[in-house]
Scaffold this motif. Structure first.
Motif, PDB file in Angstrom:
ATOM      1  N   ALA A  29     -23.391  30.429 -59.250  1.00  0.00           N
ATOM      2  CA  ALA A  29     -24.489  31.443 -58.960  1.00  0.00           C
ATOM      3  C   ALA A  29     -24.247  31.751 -57.373  1.00  0.00           C
ATOM      4  CB  ALA A  29     -25.853  30.887 -59.142  1.00  0.00           C
ATOM      5  N   ILE A  30     -24.202  30.599 -56.572  1.00  0.00           N
ATOM      6  CA  ILE A  30     -23.713  30.826 -55.214  1.00  0.00           C
ATOM      7  C   ILE A  30     -22.846  31.560 -54.855  1.00  0.00           C
ATOM      8  CG2 ILE A  30     -23.629  29.656 -53.078  1.00  0.00           C
ATOM      9  CD1 ILE A  30     -25.409  27.560 -54.034  1.00  0.00           C
ATOM     10  N   ASN A  31     -21.687  31.379 -55.575  1.00  0.00           N
ATOM     11  CA  ASN A  31     -20.631  32.041 -55.619  1.00  0.00           C
ATOM     12  C   ASN A  31     -20.312  33.418 -55.839  1.00  0.00           C
ATOM     13  OD1 ASN A  31     -17.741  32.223 -54.584  1.00  0.00           O
ATOM     14  ND2 ASN A  31     -17.080  31.531 -56.556  1.00  0.00           N
ATOM     15  N   ALA A  32     -21.306  33.474 -57.028  1.00  0.00           N
ATOM     16  CA  ALA A  32     -21.140  34.998 -57.410  1.00  0.00           C
ATOM     17  C   ALA A  32     -22.216  35.763 -56.617  1.00  0.00           C
ATOM     18  CB  ALA A  32     -21.884  34.763 -58.864  1.00  0.00           C
ATOM     19  N   LEU A  33     -23.029  35.344 -55.731  1.00  0.00           N
ATOM     20  CA  LEU A  33     -23.960  36.025 -54.928  1.00  0.00           C
ATOM     21  C   LEU A  33     -23.363  36.236 -53.663  1.00  0.00           C
ATOM     22  CD1 LEU A  33     -27.208  34.494 -55.901  1.00  0.00           C
ATOM     23  CD2 LEU A  33     -26.662  36.897 -56.266  1.00  0.00           C
ATOM     24  N   ARG A  34     -22.124  35.893 -53.328  1.00  0.00           N
ATOM     25  CA  ARG A  34     -21.631  35.847 -52.102  1.00  0.00           C
ATOM     26  C   ARG A  34     -21.581  37.440 -51.428  1.00  0.00           C
ATOM     27  NH1 ARG A  34     -16.144  35.150 -51.658  1.00  0.00           N
ATOM     28  NH2 ARG A  34     -16.255  34.909 -49.100  1.00  0.00           N
ATOM     29  N   PRO A  35     -21.211  38.383 -52.148  1.00  0.00           N
ATOM     30  CA  PRO A  35     -21.305  39.821 -51.797  1.00  0.00           C
ATOM     31  C   PRO A  35     -22.889  40.143 -51.174  1.00  0.00           C
ATOM     32  CG  PRO A  35     -20.215  39.678 -53.679  1.00  0.00           C
ATOM     33  CD  PRO A  35     -20.750  38.185 -53.613  1.00  0.00           C
ATOM     34  N   ARG A  89     -22.204  49.489 -47.120  1.00  0.00           N
ATOM     35  CA  ARG A  89     -20.886  49.016 -47.378  1.00  0.00           C
ATOM     36  C   ARG A  89     -19.867  50.175 -46.694  1.00  0.00           C
ATOM     37  NH1 ARG A  89     -20.034  45.326 -51.305  1.00  0.00           N
ATOM     38  NH2 ARG A  89     -17.865  45.937 -51.391  1.00  0.00           N
ATOM     39  N   ASP A  90     -18.938  49.734 -46.442  1.00  0.00           N
ATOM     40  CA  ASP A  90     -17.855  50.217 -45.813  1.00  0.00           C
ATOM     41  C   ASP A  90     -16.613  50.319 -47.039  1.00  0.00           C
ATOM     42  OD1 ASP A  90     -15.562  51.570 -44.626  1.00  0.00           O
ATOM     43  OD2 ASP A  90     -15.342  49.947 -43.080  1.00  0.00           O
ATOM     44  N   PRO A  91     -16.512  51.639 -47.557  1.00  0.00           N
ATOM     45  CA  PRO A  91     -15.505  52.006 -48.662  1.00  0.00           C
ATOM     46  C   PRO A  91     -14.291  51.616 -48.596  1.00  0.00           C
ATOM     47  CG  PRO A  91     -16.601  53.853 -47.926  1.00  0.00           C
ATOM     48  CD  PRO A  91     -17.142  52.949 -47.117  1.00  0.00           C
ATOM     49  N   ASN A  92     -13.900  51.561 -47.162  1.00  0.00           N
ATOM     50  CA  ASN A  92     -12.607  51.380 -46.808  1.00  0.00           C
ATOM     51  C   ASN A  92     -11.934  49.848 -46.662  1.00  0.00           C
ATOM     52  OD1 ASN A  92     -11.998  54.335 -46.550  1.00  0.00           O
ATOM     53  ND2 ASN A  92     -13.022  54.314 -44.695  1.00  0.00           N
ATOM     54  N   SER A  93     -12.981  49.031 -46.582  1.00  0.00           N
ATOM     55  CA  SER A  93     -12.587  47.578 -46.467  1.00  0.00           C
ATOM     56  C   SER A  93     -12.400  46.849 -47.690  1.00  0.00           C
ATOM     57  CB  SER A  93     -13.570  46.934 -45.492  1.00  0.00           C
ATOM     58  OG  SER A  93     -13.275  45.540 -45.509  1.00  0.00           O
ATOM     59  N   SER A  94     -11.406  46.080 -47.888  1.00  0.00           N
ATOM     60  CA  SER A  94     -11.102  45.063 -49.144  1.00  0.00           C
ATOM     61  C   SER A  94     -11.806  44.026 -49.095  1.00  0.00           C
ATOM     62  CB  SER A  94      -9.751  45.165 -49.417  1.00  0.00           C
ATOM     63  OG  SER A  94      -8.888  44.559 -48.478  1.00  0.00           O
ATOM     64  N   ASN A  95     -12.004  43.521 -47.655  1.00  0.00           N
ATOM     65  CA  ASN A  95     -12.672  41.934 -47.423  1.00  0.00           C
ATOM     66  C   ASN A  95     -14.113  42.010 -47.731  1.00  0.00           C
ATOM     67  OD1 ASN A  95     -13.967  39.998 -45.680  1.00  0.00           O
ATOM     68  ND2 ASN A  95     -11.637  39.378 -45.573  1.00  0.00           N
ATOM     69  N   VAL A  96     -14.348  40.971 -48.456  1.00  0.00           N
ATOM     70  CA  VAL A  96     -15.692  40.820 -48.753  1.00  0.00           C
ATOM     71  C   VAL A  96     -17.052  40.956 -47.689  1.00  0.00           C
ATOM     72  CG1 VAL A  96     -17.518  39.302 -50.140  1.00  0.00           C
ATOM     73  CG2 VAL A  96     -15.452  39.681 -51.023  1.00  0.00           C
ATOM     74  N   LEU A 125     -27.721  41.640 -58.056  1.00  0.00           N
ATOM     75  CA  LEU A 125     -26.572  42.525 -57.641  1.00  0.00           C
ATOM     76  C   LEU A 125     -26.809  43.898 -58.063  1.00  0.00           C
ATOM     77  CD1 LEU A 125     -23.704  40.157 -58.589  1.00  0.00           C
ATOM     78  CD2 LEU A 125     -24.382  40.563 -56.117  1.00  0.00           C
ATOM     79  N   ASN A 126     -27.166  44.048 -59.360  1.00  0.00           N
ATOM     80  CA  ASN A 126     -27.416  45.604 -59.714  1.00  0.00           C
ATOM     81  C   ASN A 126     -28.393  46.203 -58.615  1.00  0.00           C
ATOM     82  OD1 ASN A 126     -25.705  45.543 -61.787  1.00  0.00           O
ATOM     83  ND2 ASN A 126     -26.938  44.532 -63.084  1.00  0.00           N
ATOM     84  N   SER A 127     -29.481  45.440 -58.552  1.00  0.00           N
ATOM     85  CA  SER A 127     -30.741  46.028 -57.794  1.00  0.00           C
ATOM     86  C   SER A 127     -30.315  46.375 -56.402  1.00  0.00           C
ATOM     87  CB  SER A 127     -31.954  45.108 -57.509  1.00  0.00           C
ATOM     88  OG  SER A 127     -32.389  44.810 -58.775  1.00  0.00           O
ATOM     89  N   CYS A 128     -29.318  45.773 -56.037  1.00  0.00           N
ATOM     90  CA  CYS A 128     -28.666  46.046 -54.260  1.00  0.00           C
ATOM     91  C   CYS A 128     -27.322  46.940 -54.477  1.00  0.00           C
ATOM     92  CB  CYS A 128     -28.387  44.777 -53.530  1.00  0.00           C
ATOM     93  SG  CYS A 128     -29.828  43.737 -53.479  1.00  0.00           S
ATOM     94  N   SER A 129     -27.015  47.610 -55.693  1.00  0.00           N
ATOM     95  CA  SER A 129     -25.965  48.197 -55.982  1.00  0.00           C
ATOM     96  C   SER A 129     -24.548  47.640 -55.691  1.00  0.00           C
ATOM     97  CB  SER A 129     -26.167  49.553 -55.216  1.00  0.00           C
ATOM     98  OG  SER A 129     -27.202  50.242 -55.537  1.00  0.00           O
ATOM     99  N   LEU A 130     -24.570  46.428 -55.820  1.00  0.00           N
ATOM    100  CA  LEU A 130     -23.221  45.515 -55.421  1.00  0.00           C
ATOM    101  C   LEU A 130     -22.616  45.472 -56.897  1.00  0.00           C
ATOM    102  CD1 LEU A 130     -24.823  43.090 -53.318  1.00  0.00           C
ATOM    103  CD2 LEU A 130     -23.688  45.121 -52.451  1.00  0.00           C
ATOM    104  N   SER A 131     -21.332  45.097 -56.971  1.00  0.00           N
ATOM    105  CA  SER A 131     -20.443  44.866 -57.869  1.00  0.00           C
ATOM    106  C   SER A 131     -20.644  43.691 -58.712  1.00  0.00           C
ATOM    107  CB  SER A 131     -19.059  45.059 -57.341  1.00  0.00           C
ATOM    108  OG  SER A 131     -18.101  44.869 -58.449  1.00  0.00           O
ATOM    109  N   THR A 132     -20.630  43.832 -59.921  1.00  0.00           N
ATOM    110  CA  THR A 132     -20.802  42.693 -60.839  1.00  0.00           C
ATOM    111  C   THR A 132     -19.482  42.075 -61.458  1.00  0.00           C
ATOM    112  OG1 THR A 132     -21.605  44.057 -62.681  1.00  0.00           O
ATOM    113  CG2 THR A 132     -23.347  43.017 -61.099  1.00  0.00           C
ATOM    114  N   GLU A 133     -18.308  42.797 -61.207  1.00  0.00           N
ATOM    115  CA  GLU A 133     -17.187  42.568 -61.963  1.00  0.00           C
ATOM    116  C   GLU A 133     -16.323  41.017 -61.647  1.00  0.00           C
ATOM    117  OE1 GLU A 133     -14.262  45.540 -60.472  1.00  0.00           O
ATOM    118  OE2 GLU A 133     -15.390  47.239 -61.179  1.00  0.00           O
ATOM    119  N   HIS A 134     -16.990  40.736 -60.789  1.00  0.00           N
ATOM    120  CA  HIS A 134     -16.399  39.251 -60.437  1.00  0.00           C
ATOM    121  C   HIS A 134     -17.146  38.257 -61.126  1.00  0.00           C
ATOM    122  CE1 HIS A 134     -19.798  39.692 -57.845  1.00  0.00           C
ATOM    123  NE2 HIS A 134     -19.704  38.522 -57.625  1.00  0.00           N
ATOM    124  N   ILE A 135     -18.307  38.540 -61.905  1.00  0.00           N
ATOM    125  CA  ILE A 135     -19.168  37.656 -62.560  1.00  0.00           C
ATOM    126  C   ILE A 135     -18.101  37.039 -63.849  1.00  0.00           C
ATOM    127  CG2 ILE A 135     -21.110  37.325 -63.983  1.00  0.00           C
ATOM    128  CD1 ILE A 135     -21.624  37.481 -60.935  1.00  0.00           C
TER     129      ILE A 135
END
Length: 485
Positions: A29-35, A89-96, A125-135
């Motif tokens: 859970a902690i790892n998943a919530l990194r973003p 978020r900065d859409p041009n950055s790939s670093n978390v 993650l969904n409430s903050c409009s953050l990606s959930t693909e890594h879950i």
């Protein structure tokens, strides 16, 4: 028919086991919530103390919720409403970590009512409009570990048909029903009034002592005011005033230059951009004494700062440069002077064609952590120190009329807000009604209007703080969200 019934039960139990195998561990859970943590962590809001405080409080409550989810047999879940300021978020950055910029943020509120880590993480993650693909990858990677874990101590989970057949109550169904009931102001006051009254009664002698110390020191030193930057408890504040009182007795000669000024107890010592004397709560008398001895030099720098503000105003058509304590970071006088000086040199070299006095009546604040100018709802311009002069000119010209309208609306709102606070205080016989700096006038007005429609005998004699979440402070103050239900 009996065998079909047994098979149906086994199929349901198997399905339930498959769903359980998709749950997350605490580490997952902690790892998943990194973003999420990178987007809201208070350390990234150093220049925004009010938003930082909201995120600090919300993270404490979120961590408590996550800890409870991992306690075996824990059942008394209550829906938890949280508010976070989330960095854009900065859409041009790939670093978390680097994908979040400091140029802006938005407020996000959501209510947690889930009973497992996976659902909770997804909700956040969904409430903050953050990606959930890594879950999904986390779930897959954690499967071997989960299979190896011992299940000897795992609580038995019966199929729903067991409760239908035996007539026993299903604890999970009861929990789900309880979670559907959203926290309301009345229910929260029912649960917390007794605790708040007890804490308030206990704090009353200290509150009287605080008022006495504050009055005596203000009168003795002829101060305009004594304030605190943070929401320290009453006992902590009394201790700070006692410490200042001892310094007055030991070294009265060093305090001869404080007349007419405001003393602020904060995290560091010096003079603030607003001209207030800052006393760091972690500093000893020796450091405070040095600050008082330097006051004549601070006053000279303050005069130079005011002159610099006037020069900037002349270059920008008469717009007034202001510093708003509630909205800006607590800067020292030296830091703010450096910011003004850098901005002035840039303006002077660009020679912007503003007509003299064409922008009189308008206001602006300088910000070092933004990259694009904006107009605040209160009517003042928020100008980045790195803003391109041509962009600055276009933006001010384009938004000047809207800024004047916002300033007029702000004046009216402040009058309305004060009237509603007075009316609410009188109706509910409150000892005090106030708001956190991060709560806007519009939010306070909306909150008070709805409060006045209610009958709330619980509030008599209480200290009520309008905030972004429910809480009982250590001295008995009741905090309720401005958008309470």
């Amino acid at each position: 028919t009996f065998y079909c019934f047994i098979r149906l039960c086994l199929e349901k139990i198997l399905l339930q086991c498959i769903l359980q195998s998709r749950s997350l561990s605490g580490a997952d859970a902690i790892n998943a919530l990194r973003p999420f943590y990178f987007a809201v962590h208070p350390d990234f809001f150093g220049q925004h103390p009010k938003e930082r405080e909201v995120n600090e409080n919300s993270l404490k409550r979120l961590n408590g919720y996550l800890e409870n989810l991992q306690k075996p047999g824990f059942r008394s879940f209550k829906p938890t409403q949280l508010t976070f300021y989330v960095r854009e978020r900065d859409p041009n950055s790939s670093n978390v970590q680097e994908s979040f910029s400091a140029s802006g943020f938005r407020a996000v509120s959501f209510t947690l009512h889930t009973r497992d880590l996976l659902s909770t993480v997804l909700d956040i993650l969904n409430s903050c409009s953050l990606s959930t693909e890594h879950i999904q990858s986390l779930i897959v990677n954690s499967q071997p570990h989960k299979k190896a874990k011992s299940t000897v101590n795992r609580r038995i989970k019966w199929d729903k048909t067991y409760y239908s057949f035996t007539g026993f109550k299903d604890p999970e169904e009861e929990l789900e029903q309880a979670q559907r009931v959203e926290t309301t102001l009345i229910s929260w006051l029912d649960d917390n009034e007794a605790s708040a009254v007890k804490k308030l009664q206990k704090s009353l002698p200290l509150r009287k002592e605080l008022e006495r110390l504050k009055f005596e020191l203000s009168h003795q030193l002829q101060l305009s005011d004594i304030r605190w930057q943070r929401s320290w408890g009453i006992a902590h504040r009394c201790s700070q005033l006692h410490s200042l009182g001892r310094l007055v007795q030991q070294r009265p000669e060093v305090l001869k230059n404080v007349k007419g000024h405001t003393v602020v107890f904060t995290d560091r010592s010096g003079m603030s951009a607003a001209g207030h004397i800052m006393l760091g709560t972690m500093d000893v008398h020796h450091h405070w004494t040095k600050i008082f001895e330097r006051l004549p030099n601070y006053y000279k720098l303050q005069k130079r700062l005011l002159l610099l503000e006037d020069r900037i105003s002349q270059l920008l058509g008469g717009i007034q440069v202001i510093y708003i304590e509630e909205l800006q970071p607590l800067l020292t006088l030296e830091e703010y002077y450096g910011t003004l000086d850098s901005f002035y040199n840039k303006l002077r070299d660009s020679r912007l064609p503003f007509h003299p006095r064409s922008l009189r009546g308008l206001q602006m604040i300088l910000e070092s952590d933004r990259y694009a100018p904006s107009l605040h709802e209160c009517g003042h311009f928020m100008i980045p120190t790195v803003c391109d002069p041509a962009t600055l000119q276009w933006f001010i010209f384009d938004k000047a009329q809207e800024a004047r309208e916002n300033l007029k609306r702000k004046e009216q709102m402040m009058i309305t807000e004060k009237e509603l606070i007075d009316t609410s205080t009188e109706k509910f016989s409150l000892d005090r009604l106030y708001k956190e700096p991060s709560v806007s006038s519009a939010q306070m007005i909306d909150c008070c209007k709805r409060l006045l429609e209610e009958s709330l005998p619980y509030l008599q004699g209480m200290h009520l703080c309008i905030s972004h979440f429910y809480s009982v402070l250590q001295d008995g103050d009741l905090c309720i969200p401005w958008n309470w239900k």
